[in-house]
Design a protein around this motif. Sequence first.
Motif, mmCIF file in Angstrom:
data_model
loop_
_atom_site.group_PDB
_atom_site.id
_atom_site.type_symbol
_atom_site.label_atom_id
_atom_site.label_comp_id
_atom_site.label_asym_id
_atom_site.label_seq_id
_atom_site.Cartn_x
_atom_site.Cartn_y
_atom_site.Cartn_z
ATOM 1 N N SER A 1 0.840 -1.202 0.000
ATOM 2 C CA SER A 1 0.000 0.000 0.000
ATOM 3 C C SER A 1 0.874 1.250 0.000
ATOM 4 O O SER A 1 0.432 2.323 0.427
ATOM 5 N N ASP A 2 2.113 1.111 -0.500
ATOM 6 C CA ASP A 2 3.066 2.227 -0.445
ATOM 7 C C ASP A 2 2.584 3.444 -1.212
ATOM 8 O O ASP A 2 2.935 4.589 -0.868
ATOM 9 N N ASN A 3 1.798 3.233 -2.235
ATOM 10 C CA ASN A 3 1.336 4.349 -3.064
ATOM 11 C C ASN A 3 0.148 5.090 -2.442
ATOM 12 O O ASN A 3 -0.308 6.089 -3.000
ATOM 13 N N PHE A 4 -0.362 4.582 -1.324
ATOM 14 C CA PHE A 4 -1.563 5.193 -0.718
ATOM 15 C C PHE A 4 -1.355 5.357 0.786
ATOM 16 O O PHE A 4 -2.060 4.736 1.596
ATOM 17 N N PRO A 5 -0.408 6.203 1.196
ATOM 18 C CA PRO A 5 -0.113 6.319 2.639
ATOM 19 C C PRO A 5 -1.311 6.800 3.462
ATOM 20 O O PRO A 5 -1.521 6.340 4.583
ATOM 21 N N GLU A 6 -2.094 7.762 2.924
ATOM 22 C CA GLU A 6 -3.254 8.263 3.676
ATOM 23 C C GLU A 6 -4.314 7.176 3.818
ATOM 24 O O GLU A 6 -4.926 7.010 4.881
ATOM 25 N N LEU A 7 -4.538 6.438 2.736
ATOM 26 C CA LEU A 7 -5.544 5.372 2.777
ATOM 27 C C LEU A 7 -5.093 4.227 3.675
ATOM 28 O O LEU A 7 -5.924 3.580 4.331
ATOM 29 N N GLU A 8 -3.797 3.968 3.720
ATOM 30 C CA GLU A 8 -3.295 2.908 4.598
ATOM 31 C C GLU A 8 -3.631 3.221 6.054
ATOM 32 O O GLU A 8 -4.050 2.331 6.816
ATOM 33 N N HIS A 9 -3.482 4.466 6.444
ATOM 34 C CA HIS A 9 -3.793 4.868 7.821
ATOM 35 C C HIS A 9 -5.273 4.621 8.126
ATOM 36 O O HIS A 9 -5.613 4.083 9.195
ATOM 37 N N ILE A 10 -6.158 5.002 7.208
ATOM 38 C CA ILE A 10 -7.596 4.792 7.426
ATOM 39 C C ILE A 10 -7.911 3.300 7.417
ATOM 40 O O ILE A 10 -8.708 2.802 8.225
ATOM 41 N N GLY A 11 -7.276 2.562 6.483
ATOM 42 C CA GLY A 11 -7.507 1.127 6.388
ATOM 43 C C GLY A 11 -7.158 0.401 7.672
ATOM 44 O O GLY A 11 -7.861 -0.531 8.090
ATOM 45 N N ARG A 12 -6.055 0.824 8.315
ATOM 46 C CA ARG A 12 -5.673 0.182 9.580
ATOM 47 C C ARG A 12 -6.706 0.452 10.679
ATOM 48 O O ARG A 12 -6.859 -0.358 11.603
ATOM 49 N N GLU A 13 -7.400 1.586 10.597
ATOM 50 C CA GLU A 13 -8.458 1.879 11.572
ATOM 51 C C GLU A 13 -9.722 1.084 11.270
ATOM 52 O O GLU A 13 -10.480 0.729 12.179
ATOM 53 N N ILE A 14 -9.967 0.807 9.994
ATOM 54 C CA ILE A 14 -11.142 0.023 9.602
ATOM 55 C C ILE A 14 -10.973 -1.443 9.996
ATOM 56 O O ILE A 14 -11.936 -2.120 10.383
ATOM 57 N N LEU A 15 -9.750 -1.935 9.912
ATOM 58 C CA LEU A 15 -9.471 -3.366 10.049
ATOM 59 C C LEU A 15 -10.075 -3.999 11.314
ATOM 60 O O LEU A 15 -10.637 -5.097 11.237
ATOM 61 N N PRO A 16 -9.975 -3.374 12.511
ATOM 62 C CA PRO A 16 -10.538 -4.022 13.712
ATOM 63 C C PRO A 16 -12.033 -4.308 13.612
ATOM 64 O O PRO A 16 -12.527 -5.208 14.294
ATOM 65 N N LYS A 17 -12.761 -3.521 12.792
ATOM 66 C CA LYS A 17 -14.197 -3.761 12.630
ATOM 67 C C LYS A 17 -14.472 -5.141 12.051
ATOM 68 O O LYS A 17 -15.541 -5.712 12.263
ATOM 69 N N LEU A 18 -13.524 -5.682 11.279
ATOM 70 C CA LEU A 18 -13.752 -6.887 10.493
ATOM 71 C C LEU A 18 -13.455 -8.165 11.261
ATOM 72 O O LEU A 18 -13.777 -9.256 10.796
ATOM 73 N N LYS A 19 -12.816 -8.047 12.427
ATOM 74 C CA LYS A 19 -12.612 -9.174 13.339
ATOM 75 C C LYS A 19 -12.015 -10.394 12.651
ATOM 76 O O LYS A 19 -12.408 -11.540 12.912
ATOM 77 N N GLY A 20 -11.093 -10.160 11.748
ATOM 78 C CA GLY A 20 -10.369 -11.273 11.143
ATOM 79 C C GLY A 20 -11.137 -12.071 10.123
ATOM 80 O O GLY A 20 -10.690 -13.130 9.684
ATOM 81 N N SER A 21 -12.322 -11.596 9.711
ATOM 82 C CA SER A 21 -13.160 -12.347 8.775
ATOM 83 C C SER A 21 -12.685 -12.135 7.338
ATOM 84 O O SER A 21 -12.740 -11.015 6.822
#
Length: 759
Positions: A336-356
Amino acid sequence: MERHSGARASKKLFQLQSGLQHLSDTLPEMYDLINRAEWRSHKDGVTELLPKLKDTVYNVEDLLDELRWYNHKVIVEGNARQSSFTDFFNSFTSVNDIQKRLDLISNHLEKKGLGEVTPRFEKTVRPETSSFRSETKIFGRDMVLEQILGLLMPTHSSTHSKRKRETSVHEPRLPELPVLPIVGIGGVGKTTLAQHICSHPKVKSHFDTIIWICVSDDFDEKRLTKEAIESFFGKEATTKNLNSLQHALSNTLENRKFLIVLDDLWDDALKENGQCWKRFCGPLKNVVRGSMMLVTTRSPKVVDLVHTMGPIILEGLKDDVFWNFFKLCVFGSESSDNFPELEHIGREILPKLKGSPLAAKTLGRMLRHDLHTSHWNNILKSELWELDQEMTEILPALRLSYMYLPFHLKRCFSFCAVYPKDKEFEKGHLAEIWVAEGFVKRQGVIPVQEIGSQYFNDLLSRSFFQEVQGKYLIHDLLHDMAQKVSEDDCFIVKNKDDIERIPHNVRHLSVLSSTDISNFHLLSLRKCKKLRTILCNKSLANKKIPASLMDAWCSELTRMRVIVCASINELPASIAKLKHLRYIEVSRTCSITTLPATICRLHNIQVICVKKCKLESLPSDFSMLVNLWRFESQGFKYGPNIRSRKEESYYGVNLDAAKDEQGLGCRFIKNMKHLRGHLEINNVDKLRNDHPAEAELKNKECLDKLTLQWSYLDRYGDNKFIDTSVSEENEIEVLPDLKPPAGVKSLVLVGLSHKACQA
């Protein structure tokens, strides 16, 4: 004139009773219709009609429930005036109007195809699977994959060639086919794992035959046997006779080492007490050693039925592995090197998904569709259940588990959406609330609270609850699903902005302890006229929140069944207007010292829990609460008690005299004319001399057991502990007033002095 007036009143009364009886008789059919409508709720028209049907049915429940309150009133107060009965119903919409509305909605639904057809998963809802891999790469399952391969192909397995095995009749045999289940919630990757196993080169070379059957919710032994034969021969089986089909399957597999995969096995396999499963397995006996069956399922109950080996429990992907999988779903690569801002948001979204994995794939598609930070932030701030369900698969996939529940368990589980995520549930506590809400069906003489606890166990066995370190939780994704299926009924107020989003016909509401929720916001909840539940975690016991707030709720939210407040200033006299009320709890310490006398009119009340409030007195008519199941205040408990894990639970009274300085417990015992079960009084030596006489124990004819325990336990034991603050003469003085009824089955005296025993 009076004769004609009386005749008209009698006719009206008869019509009301007849109409109500018809509504009562119709309710089971309406519950069944709701159940069938939920299976088809994705169809045009049904989506709009389902909440209308539920709303009307719940209105009928409220109407019938108020009638029950009136019947209790007649029994307790002896007030059976006909005019009072008629006035009671004049406040309602015509019974005939309600029946017409029910008929209209149900007719519309029947026209949508909701006949008596057995509900089944449609292919659009639950697509058919095959053994071909839908995912080219599998993430984070290396260890479990190796574990399963080791179970399928143990090192001691035969090394004979395929050709030799196919022709030899002397292969070692197994009397029963070993069955290995893979179990986990929807979307966790069970099918994907099974597909990778079937396509693994070692598996393909080890087994002569691999058969894949997508079972879904239609467990029909004839269909499954037919599909197994067709999977081997690649053409349709012509016979339709089960016996012929089973002989054909047995002959086909007789000298082959085979792997048969049953994908997506549901509780349908349990029907006829498991006989359907046994019939299907009939031809799968005396098989070549090394043959195996692999089963994927969401249901621990299915695992209990089918397994011969310990199940593989599949959980969500962990940490960095899940992040790499998520990036692949979103960006098409693990970078995700080309999308540093989106990577930050994506890492915040990830816990919502509970590993699914399914949640990562479906949400990943939504994120990949628009790579702007505003779009990603909108998804971050949204709950999963609020997203467009046509664009996401995870909640529909989980919803299948919900749809397969019996209707009474659906109501119990969907109600849990009123609680916030990460809520720790207590089985007995939740069971009492389900009973108060009217979700639990009576079964003979078994207490409904025990039946409610069994409902909890049923949901636990289906993985709707998880036991984690002795506590019960709901998986976050299942909580999202619960909020989706109950979005018209349940709502959580997290902040002041949520007030405007409360559904018009909401039945169950919780208020979290947000600082920006004001008195005005709390007062505005009066508009929720159909509300049955308020769970208010915000303290109401302060000077800024007037007592009139609770008075307004009690005066205007008259359909309330459950009230749980963190703390309050007082219980107002207007609480008597809550005829449906069954459960009230004040969970924290507050300054309440008395209950209003009007509380004795709550003839439906089952639980009053103010265990951190120091009550000084009880209303004189407290015995009129004929349905009271549990009552708790500081130092005193009436209801089910748990002694310890090793000892049996019991029903009765537990009184700690050291904490009950006002003698409340003894007065309660006096008022409870039909006190039953086990009465236990601790610290008897702390009782004031006049309190024991108030209890009138000798009149409690239903009492089974009496335990009296003094605080100086080991007066003559090894500890040599003597409490000299109370004289032996005082012991002798209180004993006559604590004399149990003649019919008591057990009397236990603990710590009584030798002199008192002789007396």
